[in-house]
Design a protein around this motif. Sequence first.
Motif, PDB file in Angstrom:
ATOM      1  N   ASN A 389       0.806  -1.221   0.000  1.00 35.69           N
ATOM      2  CA  ASN A 389       0.000   0.000   0.000  1.00 35.69           C
ATOM      3  C   ASN A 389       0.844   1.278   0.000  1.00 35.69           C
ATOM      4  O   ASN A 389       0.301   2.376   0.101  1.00 35.69           O
ATOM      5  CB  ASN A 389      -0.943   0.017   1.211  1.00 35.69           C
ATOM      6  N   PHE A 390       2.163   1.108  -0.070  1.00 40.02           N
ATOM      7  CA  PHE A 390       3.079   2.252  -0.058  1.00 40.02           C
ATOM      8  C   PHE A 390       2.878   3.114   1.184  1.00 40.02           C
ATOM      9  O   PHE A 390       2.700   4.334   1.092  1.00 40.02           O
ATOM     10  CB  PHE A 390       2.902   3.089  -1.328  1.00 40.02           C
ATOM     11  N   SER A 391       2.915   2.493   2.340  1.00 40.35           N
ATOM     12  CA  SER A 391       2.719   3.227   3.594  1.00 40.35           C
ATOM     13  C   SER A 391       3.945   4.070   3.919  1.00 40.35           C
ATOM     14  O   SER A 391       5.076   3.719   3.582  1.00 40.35           O
ATOM     15  CB  SER A 391       2.462   2.251   4.742  1.00 40.35           C
ATOM     16  N   ASN A 392       3.695   5.183   4.594  1.00 36.91           N
ATOM     17  CA  ASN A 392       4.770   6.054   5.064  1.00 36.91           C
ATOM     18  C   ASN A 392       5.382   5.441   6.319  1.00 36.91           C
ATOM     19  O   ASN A 392       4.699   5.282   7.337  1.00 36.91           O
ATOM     20  CB  ASN A 392       4.200   7.443   5.360  1.00 36.91           C
ATOM     21  N   LEU A 393       6.668   5.113   6.266  1.00 34.18           N
ATOM     22  CA  LEU A 393       7.338   4.474   7.404  1.00 34.18           C
ATOM     23  C   LEU A 393       7.918   5.490   8.376  1.00 34.18           C
ATOM     24  O   LEU A 393       8.336   5.123   9.477  1.00 34.18           O
ATOM     25  CB  LEU A 393       8.454   3.543   6.907  1.00 34.18           C
ATOM     26  N   THR A 394       7.973   6.774   7.976  1.00 34.73           N
ATOM     27  CA  THR A 394       8.577   7.800   8.830  1.00 34.73           C
ATOM     28  C   THR A 394       7.670   9.023   8.966  1.00 34.73           C
ATOM     29  O   THR A 394       8.093  10.154   8.699  1.00 34.73           O
ATOM     30  CB  THR A 394       9.942   8.229   8.267  1.00 34.73           C
ATOM     31  N   PRO A 395       6.418   8.841   9.358  1.00 30.94           N
ATOM     32  CA  PRO A 395       5.537  10.016   9.495  1.00 30.94           C
ATOM     33  C   PRO A 395       5.990  10.907  10.642  1.00 30.94           C
ATOM     34  O   PRO A 395       6.629  10.445  11.598  1.00 30.94           O
ATOM     35  CB  PRO A 395       4.172   9.393   9.787  1.00 30.94           C
ATOM     36  N   HIS A 396       5.660  12.171  10.552  1.00 31.64           N
ATOM     37  CA  HIS A 396       6.013  13.107  11.620  1.00 31.64           C
ATOM     38  C   HIS A 396       5.159  12.805  12.855  1.00 31.64           C
ATOM     39  O   HIS A 396       3.942  12.632  12.746  1.00 31.64           O
ATOM     40  CB  HIS A 396       5.776  14.545  11.152  1.00 31.64           C
ATOM     41  N   PRO A 397       5.768  12.762  14.046  1.00 32.02           N
ATOM     42  CA  PRO A 397       4.999  12.439  15.263  1.00 32.02           C
ATOM     43  C   PRO A 397       3.807  13.364  15.485  1.00 32.02           C
ATOM     44  O   PRO A 397       2.747  12.923  15.941  1.00 32.02           O
ATOM     45  CB  PRO A 397       6.037  12.592  16.380  1.00 32.02           C
ATOM     46  N   LEU A 398       3.972  14.662  15.178  1.00 35.87           N
ATOM     47  CA  LEU A 398       2.859  15.591  15.395  1.00 35.87           C
ATOM     48  C   LEU A 398       1.721  15.308  14.420  1.00 35.87           C
ATOM     49  O   LEU A 398       0.538  15.355  14.796  1.00 35.87           O
ATOM     50  CB  LEU A 398       3.347  17.032  15.233  1.00 35.87           C
ATOM     51  N   ALA A 399       2.061  14.995  13.168  1.00 35.49           N
ATOM     52  CA  ALA A 399       1.032  14.658  12.181  1.00 35.49           C
ATOM     53  C   ALA A 399       0.274  13.412  12.614  1.00 35.49           C
ATOM     54  O   ALA A 399      -0.948  13.313  12.431  1.00 35.49           O
ATOM     55  CB  ALA A 399       1.670  14.446  10.808  1.00 35.49           C
ATOM     56  N   VAL A 400       0.984  12.442  13.193  1.00 34.87           N
ATOM     57  CA  VAL A 400       0.341  11.226  13.690  1.00 34.87           C
ATOM     58  C   VAL A 400      -0.660  11.571  14.785  1.00 34.87           C
ATOM     59  O   VAL A 400      -1.809  11.127  14.765  1.00 34.87           O
ATOM     60  CB  VAL A 400       1.396  10.233  14.215  1.00 34.87           C
ATOM     61  N   LYS A 401      -0.242  12.377  15.751  1.00 30.96           N
ATOM     62  CA  LYS A 401      -1.118  12.715  16.873  1.00 30.96           C
ATOM     63  C   LYS A 401      -2.337  13.526  16.435  1.00 30.96           C
ATOM     64  O   LYS A 401      -3.419  13.404  17.013  1.00 30.96           O
ATOM     65  CB  LYS A 401      -0.333  13.503  17.923  1.00 30.96           C
ATOM     66  N   LEU A 402      -2.158  14.339  15.418  1.00 24.92           N
ATOM     67  CA  LEU A 402      -3.248  15.223  15.010  1.00 24.92           C
ATOM     68  C   LEU A 402      -4.240  14.575  14.062  1.00 24.92           C
ATOM     69  O   LEU A 402      -5.438  14.868  14.115  1.00 24.92           O
ATOM     70  CB  LEU A 402      -2.674  16.484  14.348  1.00 24.92           C
ATOM     71  N   THR A 403      -3.774  13.684  13.179  1.00 25.13           N
ATOM     72  CA  THR A 403      -4.650  13.237  12.090  1.00 25.13           C
ATOM     73  C   THR A 403      -4.686  11.726  11.845  1.00 25.13           C
ATOM     74  O   THR A 403      -5.597  11.263  11.158  1.00 25.13           O
ATOM     75  CB  THR A 403      -4.239  13.905  10.766  1.00 25.13           C
ATOM     76  N   TYR A 404      -3.754  10.957  12.339  1.00 28.50           N
ATOM     77  CA  TYR A 404      -3.688   9.532  11.988  1.00 28.50           C
ATOM     78  C   TYR A 404      -4.687   8.705  12.794  1.00 28.50           C
ATOM     79  O   TYR A 404      -4.691   8.748  14.023  1.00 28.50           O
ATOM     80  CB  TYR A 404      -2.273   8.982  12.226  1.00 28.50           C
ATOM     81  N   THR A 405      -5.527   7.939  12.100  1.00 31.70           N
ATOM     82  CA  THR A 405      -6.432   7.016  12.782  1.00 31.70           C
ATOM     83  C   THR A 405      -5.748   5.684  13.089  1.00 31.70           C
ATOM     84  O   THR A 405      -6.230   4.926  13.934  1.00 31.70           O
ATOM     85  CB  THR A 405      -7.673   6.737  11.917  1.00 31.70           C
ATOM     86  N   HIS A 406      -4.633   5.392  12.384  1.00 31.88           N
ATOM     87  CA  HIS A 406      -3.846   4.189  12.617  1.00 31.88           C
ATOM     88  C   HIS A 406      -2.435   4.594  13.030  1.00 31.88           C
ATOM     89  O   HIS A 406      -1.870   5.527  12.433  1.00 31.88           O
ATOM     90  CB  HIS A 406      -3.764   3.325  11.361  1.00 31.88           C
ATOM     91  N   PRO A 407      -1.843   3.928  14.008  1.00 31.85           N
ATOM     92  CA  PRO A 407      -0.464   4.246  14.374  1.00 31.85           C
ATOM     93  C   PRO A 407       0.491   3.871  13.236  1.00 31.85           C
ATOM     94  O   PRO A 407       0.161   3.034  12.391  1.00 31.85           O
ATOM     95  CB  PRO A 407      -0.204   3.361  15.600  1.00 31.85           C
ATOM     96  N   PRO A 408       1.682   4.477  13.187  1.00 31.47           N
ATOM     97  CA  PRO A 408       2.680   4.064  12.203  1.00 31.47           C
ATOM     98  C   PRO A 408       3.012   2.583  12.348  1.00 31.47           C
ATOM     99  O   PRO A 408       2.958   2.026  13.452  1.00 31.47           O
ATOM    100  CB  PRO A 408       3.898   4.935  12.544  1.00 31.47           C
ATOM    101  N   ILE A 409       3.359   1.954  11.237  1.00 27.67           N
ATOM    102  CA  ILE A 409       3.626   0.515  11.232  1.00 27.67           C
ATOM    103  C   ILE A 409       4.708   0.144  12.236  1.00 27.67           C
ATOM    104  O   ILE A 409       4.589  -0.862  12.957  1.00 27.67           O
ATOM    105  CB  ILE A 409       4.039   0.063   9.818  1.00 27.67           C
ATOM    106  N   SER A 410       5.778   0.919  12.307  1.00 24.17           N
ATOM    107  CA  SER A 410       6.883   0.578  13.217  1.00 24.17           C
ATOM    108  C   SER A 410       6.420   0.557  14.668  1.00 24.17           C
ATOM    109  O   SER A 410       6.841  -0.311  15.454  1.00 24.17           O
ATOM    110  CB  SER A 410       8.038   1.579  13.052  1.00 24.17           C
ATOM    111  N   GLN A 411       5.537   1.491  15.036  1.00 25.62           N
ATOM    112  CA  GLN A 411       5.038   1.522  16.411  1.00 25.62           C
ATOM    113  C   GLN A 411       4.083   0.369  16.684  1.00 25.62           C
ATOM    114  O   GLN A 411       4.044  -0.166  17.797  1.00 25.62           O
ATOM    115  CB  GLN A 411       4.367   2.865  16.678  1.00 25.62           C
ATOM    116  N   ARG A 412       3.321  -0.020  15.682  1.00 21.17           N
ATOM    117  CA  ARG A 412       2.425  -1.165  15.850  1.00 21.17           C
ATOM    118  C   ARG A 412       3.240  -2.451  16.062  1.00 21.17           C
ATOM    119  O   ARG A 412       2.914  -3.279  16.923  1.00 21.17           O
ATOM    120  CB  ARG A 412       1.504  -1.300  14.642  1.00 21.17           C
TER     121      ARG A 412
END
Length: 422
Positions: A389-412
């Motif tokens: 699915n071409f996921s982003n492996l290095t999303p910005h932590p603030l972008a994750v907290k503000l808008t991501y409904t799923h945690p980054p793959i590495s954190q999962r």
Amino acid sequence: MLIFTILIVIFTLVLETTISLLNYRRRSQPIPENVRDVYDSAQYQRWLDYTMETHRLAMISRVVNTGALVAVLLFKGFPYLAQRADGLTGHEILRVLVFLGLVYLLQYTLNLGFKLYRTFGIESRYGFNATTSRVFVLDQIKSVILGLLLGGGLLYCLLWLYLNLFKASSGPGSGAAWVQVWLIAWLLIVLVTLVVNLLYTKVFIRLFNTLTPLRSGPLYDQIVGLADNTGYAIKEISVMDASKRSTRLNAFFSGFGRFKHIVLYDTLIEKCGLEEVVAVLAHEIGHAKHKDVLKNFLLSVVQIGATLALLLFFLTASGSWASSFGFSNPHLGFALLHFGMLTDPLGFLLGIPLTAISRRAEYAADGFAASTTSGPAMTRALKILARENFSNLTPHPLAVKLTYTHPPISQRIEAIERLGGQ
């Protein structure tokens, strides 16, 4: 009020763009150790190219949409559309619906070019698109018709309530009328939302895709075994022909009670091994066991009630602002649009705790899958999903907290490892 509204619209653009740029500028950050094997060097370069193109298109789309909205506000485009709508019908509610329909169709037309380029340009270049022009056209026609029927029908009922029970009342009884309209409208929207949730896979998905029951075989046997081990009563498991539109992988769970339904993309079955598909299914069963669909529905019920209350207060005061936008008289249809413009930032703020709840639910479902399947199957499944699915492996932590409904793959994966799932 015109200048204030334009400032709010521009602020929303700046906010969305800033979050997007945060992610884009981290695209070359070192990949976390636990997901370095997701892409090889050639695949990663391809991901970088894809990220650059999709980011550029999203930026252009946002700027064009915001610029068009600001231009329409400045040059009195909404009063012009209102006059055209008034010339087509004398019915008060239908005039509002025609006005909103014209706005919707203009916005849809403006974005159609971006959608076409994304689908047949970018997605095709990077091997994701499988949509034919015929399927694309049919999808657009069905989506527009469904949106107009469902949205138009519901809005007609809500406008009737407002005009006949609230706006028509005055004096000492107006407070009771406010409560009555708010409560009936809330219950009506909740009822429609409930019906859509329950019939999502039974009716709405089938307007666009074919669902077939999962056939007997090794995968079916493992799923039955998983269901028995987890105490989950399987109501229905279907395979969706997602491959006729895209090569992306996914699965989802919808409904609750006797309407529970798990859907697997045919691309998931094709590109994942048996254990990985079972792990993904276990993740979806985890959502079911934790009643996440029901929880999300209840959260939406509260959100709908609060939004309706705010909207009724807004409509009471908005008439005095109509002249600022070129209207000679208050216009209910524009007031609804104006409410959406002004509350966009508020919706963003309210979304922050909701996305946090969603991420927590994903962690819990991952943990359930890791504890009920053999070995590192869930970890492998997550890596396959990320790669395909071409996921982003290095999303910005603030972008994750503000808008991501799923945690980054590495954190999962890290959370699964802490539970002993690897």
